[in-house]
Design a protein around this motif. Structure first.
Motif, PDB file in Angstrom:
ATOM      1  N   THR A 142      -0.524  -6.000   4.277  1.00  0.00           N
ATOM      2  CA  THR A 142      -1.812  -5.178   4.385  1.00  0.00           C
ATOM      3  C   THR A 142      -1.776  -3.934   4.111  1.00  0.00           C
ATOM      4  O   THR A 142      -0.695  -3.281   4.236  1.00  0.00           O
ATOM      5  CB  THR A 142      -2.605  -5.501   5.580  1.00  0.00           C
ATOM      6  OG1 THR A 142      -3.624  -5.129   5.621  1.00  0.00           O
ATOM      7  CG2 THR A 142      -1.744  -4.857   6.844  1.00  0.00           C
ATOM      8  N   GLY A 143      -3.099  -3.081   3.735  1.00  0.00           N
ATOM      9  CA  GLY A 143      -2.847  -1.903   3.468  1.00  0.00           C
ATOM     10  C   GLY A 143      -2.727  -1.408   2.042  1.00  0.00           C
ATOM     11  O   GLY A 143      -2.578  -2.338   1.161  1.00  0.00           O
ATOM     12  N   GLU A 144      -2.634  -0.325   1.634  1.00  0.00           N
ATOM     13  CA  GLU A 144      -2.523   0.269   0.421  1.00  0.00           C
ATOM     14  C   GLU A 144      -1.710   1.704   0.427  1.00  0.00           C
ATOM     15  O   GLU A 144      -1.594   2.363   1.596  1.00  0.00           O
ATOM     16  CB  GLU A 144      -3.625   0.491  -0.434  1.00  0.00           C
ATOM     17  CG  GLU A 144      -4.768   1.167   0.103  1.00  0.00           C
ATOM     18  CD  GLU A 144      -6.118   1.134  -0.345  1.00  0.00           C
ATOM     19  OE1 GLU A 144      -6.983   2.224  -0.234  1.00  0.00           O
ATOM     20  OE2 GLU A 144      -6.446   0.087  -0.852  1.00  0.00           O
ATOM     21  N   ARG A 171       0.048   3.734   2.942  1.00  0.00           N
ATOM     22  CA  ARG A 171       0.959   3.061   4.010  1.00  0.00           C
ATOM     23  C   ARG A 171       0.575   1.807   3.884  1.00  0.00           C
ATOM     24  O   ARG A 171      -0.590   1.098   3.844  1.00  0.00           O
ATOM     25  CB  ARG A 171       0.326   3.470   5.397  1.00  0.00           C
ATOM     26  CG  ARG A 171       1.010   2.704   6.538  1.00  0.00           C
ATOM     27  CD  ARG A 171       0.650   3.210   8.094  1.00  0.00           C
ATOM     28  NE  ARG A 171       1.713   3.183   8.933  1.00  0.00           N
ATOM     29  CZ  ARG A 171       1.635   2.150   9.704  1.00  0.00           C
ATOM     30  NH1 ARG A 171       0.680   1.357   9.432  1.00  0.00           N
ATOM     31  NH2 ARG A 171       2.392   1.961  10.711  1.00  0.00           N
ATOM     32  N   VAL A 172       1.689   0.788   3.766  1.00  0.00           N
ATOM     33  CA  VAL A 172       1.588  -0.715   3.519  1.00  0.00           C
ATOM     34  C   VAL A 172       2.368  -1.304   4.880  1.00  0.00           C
ATOM     35  O   VAL A 172       3.409  -0.726   5.231  1.00  0.00           O
ATOM     36  CB  VAL A 172       2.118  -1.032   2.356  1.00  0.00           C
ATOM     37  CG1 VAL A 172       2.114  -2.547   2.241  1.00  0.00           C
ATOM     38  CG2 VAL A 172       1.207  -0.262   1.029  1.00  0.00           C
ATOM     39  N   VAL A 173       1.940  -2.270   5.318  1.00  0.00           N
ATOM     40  CA  VAL A 173       2.822  -2.982   6.291  1.00  0.00           C
ATOM     41  C   VAL A 173       3.038  -4.410   6.045  1.00  0.00           C
ATOM     42  O   VAL A 173       2.049  -5.056   5.604  1.00  0.00           O
ATOM     43  CB  VAL A 173       1.766  -3.028   7.813  1.00  0.00           C
ATOM     44  CG1 VAL A 173       2.778  -3.922   8.645  1.00  0.00           C
ATOM     45  CG2 VAL A 173       1.611  -1.835   8.414  1.00  0.00           C
ATOM     46  N   VAL A 174       4.457  -4.573   5.964  1.00  0.00           N
ATOM     47  CA  VAL A 174       4.884  -5.850   5.395  1.00  0.00           C
ATOM     48  C   VAL A 174       5.346  -6.964   6.260  1.00  0.00           C
ATOM     49  O   VAL A 174       6.166  -6.433   7.125  1.00  0.00           O
ATOM     50  CB  VAL A 174       5.942  -5.765   4.205  1.00  0.00           C
ATOM     51  CG1 VAL A 174       6.408  -6.807   3.387  1.00  0.00           C
ATOM     52  CG2 VAL A 174       5.333  -4.779   3.160  1.00  0.00           C
ATOM     53  N   LEU A 175       5.319  -8.188   6.227  1.00  0.00           N
ATOM     54  CA  LEU A 175       6.000  -9.105   7.114  1.00  0.00           C
ATOM     55  C   LEU A 175       6.416 -10.201   6.498  1.00  0.00           C
ATOM     56  O   LEU A 175       5.623 -11.081   5.715  1.00  0.00           O
ATOM     57  CB  LEU A 175       4.874  -9.706   8.234  1.00  0.00           C
ATOM     58  CG  LEU A 175       5.423 -10.591   9.287  1.00  0.00           C
ATOM     59  CD1 LEU A 175       6.384  -9.999  10.038  1.00  0.00           C
ATOM     60  CD2 LEU A 175       4.080 -11.023  10.061  1.00  0.00           C
ATOM     61  N   LEU A 218       7.101  -4.458   8.651  1.00  0.00           N
ATOM     62  CA  LEU A 218       7.810  -3.465   8.283  1.00  0.00           C
ATOM     63  C   LEU A 218       6.882  -2.278   7.747  1.00  0.00           C
ATOM     64  O   LEU A 218       5.962  -2.736   6.845  1.00  0.00           O
ATOM     65  CB  LEU A 218       8.747  -3.841   7.164  1.00  0.00           C
ATOM     66  CG  LEU A 218       9.660  -2.757   6.204  1.00  0.00           C
ATOM     67  CD1 LEU A 218      10.480  -2.051   7.304  1.00  0.00           C
ATOM     68  CD2 LEU A 218      10.537  -3.302   5.020  1.00  0.00           C
ATOM     69  N   ALA A 219       6.719  -1.119   8.265  1.00  0.00           N
ATOM     70  CA  ALA A 219       5.864  -0.230   7.851  1.00  0.00           C
ATOM     71  C   ALA A 219       6.599   0.690   6.652  1.00  0.00           C
ATOM     72  O   ALA A 219       7.458   1.299   6.682  1.00  0.00           O
ATOM     73  CB  ALA A 219       5.474   0.807   9.029  1.00  0.00           C
ATOM     74  N   LEU A 220       5.725   0.597   5.480  1.00  0.00           N
ATOM     75  CA  LEU A 220       6.352   1.342   4.303  1.00  0.00           C
ATOM     76  C   LEU A 220       5.325   2.583   3.993  1.00  0.00           C
ATOM     77  O   LEU A 220       4.153   2.298   4.022  1.00  0.00           O
ATOM     78  CB  LEU A 220       6.254   0.489   3.111  1.00  0.00           C
ATOM     79  CG  LEU A 220       7.175  -0.718   3.432  1.00  0.00           C
ATOM     80  CD1 LEU A 220       6.861  -1.645   1.991  1.00  0.00           C
ATOM     81  CD2 LEU A 220       8.440  -0.505   3.387  1.00  0.00           C
ATOM     82  N   GLU A 221       5.770   3.890   3.860  1.00  0.00           N
ATOM     83  CA  GLU A 221       4.903   4.868   3.859  1.00  0.00           C
ATOM     84  C   GLU A 221       5.454   5.749   2.886  1.00  0.00           C
ATOM     85  O   GLU A 221       6.773   5.689   2.251  1.00  0.00           O
ATOM     86  CB  GLU A 221       4.847   5.635   5.082  1.00  0.00           C
ATOM     87  CG  GLU A 221       4.365   5.261   6.207  1.00  0.00           C
ATOM     88  CD  GLU A 221       4.177   5.933   7.669  1.00  0.00           C
ATOM     89  OE1 GLU A 221       4.464   7.067   7.522  1.00  0.00           O
ATOM     90  OE2 GLU A 221       3.348   5.754   8.660  1.00  0.00           O
ATOM     91  N   GLY A 222       4.446   6.499   2.112  1.00  0.00           N
ATOM     92  CA  GLY A 222       4.731   7.561   1.314  1.00  0.00           C
ATOM     93  C   GLY A 222       5.236   6.977  -0.204  1.00  0.00           C
ATOM     94  O   GLY A 222       4.874   5.882  -0.627  1.00  0.00           O
ATOM     95  N   LEU A 251       4.541  -3.376  -7.075  1.00  0.00           N
ATOM     96  CA  LEU A 251       5.231  -4.639  -6.951  1.00  0.00           C
ATOM     97  C   LEU A 251       4.033  -5.678  -6.858  1.00  0.00           C
ATOM     98  O   LEU A 251       4.044  -6.693  -7.466  1.00  0.00           O
ATOM     99  CB  LEU A 251       6.245  -4.989  -6.110  1.00  0.00           C
ATOM    100  CG  LEU A 251       7.657  -4.334  -6.038  1.00  0.00           C
ATOM    101  CD1 LEU A 251       8.393  -4.320  -4.849  1.00  0.00           C
ATOM    102  CD2 LEU A 251       8.472  -5.245  -7.036  1.00  0.00           C
ATOM    103  N   ALA A 252       3.090  -5.295  -6.044  1.00  0.00           N
ATOM    104  CA  ALA A 252       1.968  -5.938  -5.886  1.00  0.00           C
ATOM    105  C   ALA A 252       0.897  -6.162  -7.023  1.00  0.00           C
ATOM    106  O   ALA A 252       0.281  -7.120  -7.137  1.00  0.00           O
ATOM    107  CB  ALA A 252       1.059  -5.700  -4.672  1.00  0.00           C
TER     108      ALA A 252
END
Length: 460
Positions: A383-385, A388-392, A402-406, A415-416
């Motif tokens: 979720t997100g863009e 900041r994106v949070v992946v599970l 997993l929080a992905l930032e920057g 990838l999405a």
């Protein structure tokens, strides 16, 4: 601060700072803003402050102040509320109808006429939160008076406009204004959401800052039973139309969740040309007929909405780095073999139009079998863009989000957008970040490897 004025604008407490204005000028400010004034400032003072200014005529000062207060309030609520450039009218039970239109469409005139029969919410901006609540902005109205070059700023109550009802205000209708000569009465008609989106997007402030902007609009539209257009010559004819618009029962929502095309690796065809989607900020499927609304943001952060129809939605959904042959298959599967024309020719022409419109883009020639495509695992949710994106990983019961930032969020967003080889992913990230792909290649490929090790993505 003593002597300052605190007002409520779109749910924001704005402090108007006197800053040395003389008595007459300050009295004019207080009179103009009397209907937006709050009885008591919130704890900690106002959210934002605007200096009233000085110099020039009182009319010029009040006009400038109104603009600056509006901009400050809209800026403070960016990303929090759907803010429509619209007039708002409240019925006695708190239902609000938003009358949408660009400058010059007649919003202020409609506000004055309707405000005498109903409650005046705003003639500038109707701000709606995620729950459908409307935050009023009872700013002064700009009125042209004979013999004056500057417009006067008059409080709603000074013009005889109605006060707001007690309790909560909620959006109950969205009405596109269509003032034209020769119309008898007020003619209200339904407007398909796909046809209304362009105007709604154009009349929204900071729309790209909202989460899922198109879906946010669609949810509000569904909650009030759809968008309507009113054609009229005289604003007085609108008085009888307001209850009619606010009384329509909402239909069942027809907005479906976006579903990926599900294409696996596609065998090389004969064109040597591959197409992929240009990632939009948001997408909105529309039914009856099948269409797809896309919101893209340009380098200046301006939003453009495009509604794809005909075979275009099928092509867009299938364009995840495949050859033209695969797009032909997708179009035929969705719509059948066309009569009187060659399917490949029709698809190629439609694809060219989508590329020219910036909806699809060329992703280069087909890669050799030893150039695998990176993909997100089917059992991974996110979720997100960016930024900041949070992946599970759903398949792993012990996995933590997993929080992905920057830059990490940029790579995930790339990838999405659809399967792609390393070159494709690097190019997408470079385009989003406006950097040279060669500079970031090692970092992108290293991060792809790390995502693969965590079983979030794979190459094949």
């Amino acid at each position: 601060m003593p002597g300052n004025l605190v007002i409520d604008a779109l749910g924001v407490r704005v402090g108007i700072v006197r800053d040395g204005l003389d008595g007459d000028s300050w009295a004019a400010v207080e009179a103009a803003w009397q209907d937006a004034r709050t009885d008591a400032a919130p704890v900690g003072g106002p959210h934002v402050e605007v200096v009233a200014g000085a110099g020039g005529s009182i009319r010029a000062l009040l006009s400038s102040l109104s603009q600056r207060v509006t901009l400050a309030a809209i800026e403070a609520q960016r990303g929090r509320l759907w803010m429509l450039h619209a007039a708002g009218i409240a019925l006695p039970d708190g239902r609000v109808v938003a009358l949408v239109g660009p400058s010059g469409r007649g919003k202020t005139t409609a506000s004055r006429v309707l405000g005498e029969a109903y409650g005046y919410v705003s003639d500038e901006t109707v701000a709606i939160d995620a729950e459908g609540r409307v935050h009023p902005y009872r700013k002064p109205l700009s009125i042209i008076e004979p013999g004056e070059s500057d417009k006067a700023q008059r409080a709603p109550s000074a013009l005889g406009l109605g006060s707001l009802p007690d309790g909560e205000l909620r959006l109950a209708g969205i009405l596109l204004l269509d003032r034209r000569e020769g119309v008898d009465g007020a003619v209200v008609s339904d407007v398909d959401l796909g046809d209304a989106l362009e105007e709604l997007v154009a009349q929204s402030s900071y729309l790209p800052n909202l989460p899922a902007p198109l879906r946010t609009i669609a949810a509000h539209v569904a909650s009030v039973g759809g968008v309507r257009r009113v054609s009229y010559a005289d604003a007085a004819a609108l008085v009888a139309a307001i209850p009619e618009v606010a009384a329509v029962s909402p239909p069942s929502p027809q907005v479906s969740k976006s579903v990926s095309s599900g294409h696996g690796p596609v065998a090389a065809g004969t064109s040597g040309r591959r197409l992929c989607r240009v990632p939009p900020l948001d997408e909105l499927p529309l039914a009856d007929p099948d269409r797809l609304a896309l919101l893209h943001i340009d380098a200046d952060h301006a939003g453009t909405v495009r509604v794809l129809a005909g075979i275009a939605p099928a092509l867009w959904r299938a364009a995840d780095g495949v050859e033209l042959d695969a797009l032909v298959d997708a179009a035929v599967s969705a719509h059948g073999v066309p009569e009187g024309t060659d399917a490949a020719t029709a698809v190629a022409s439609a694809a060219d139009e989508l590329v020219a419109a910036g909806v699809l883009k060329e992703s280069g020639p087909v890669h050799a079998p030893d150039s695998p495509l990176w993909r997100i695992h089917d059992d991974v949710a996110w979720t997100g863009e960016s930024p900041r994106v949070v992946v599970l990983a759903l398949a792993n019961p012990t996995a933590s989000p997993l929080a992905l930032e920057g830059s990490a969020a940029l790579i995930w967003t790339a990838l999405a957008a659809g399967p792609g080889c390393s070159d494709d992913i690097v190019a997408r990230v470079a385009t989003s970040a406006d950097v040279d792909g060669d500079v970031i290649r090692d970092d992108v490929e290293s991060f792809l490897g790390a995502l693969r090790d965590q079983e979030l993505v794979f190459a094949g």
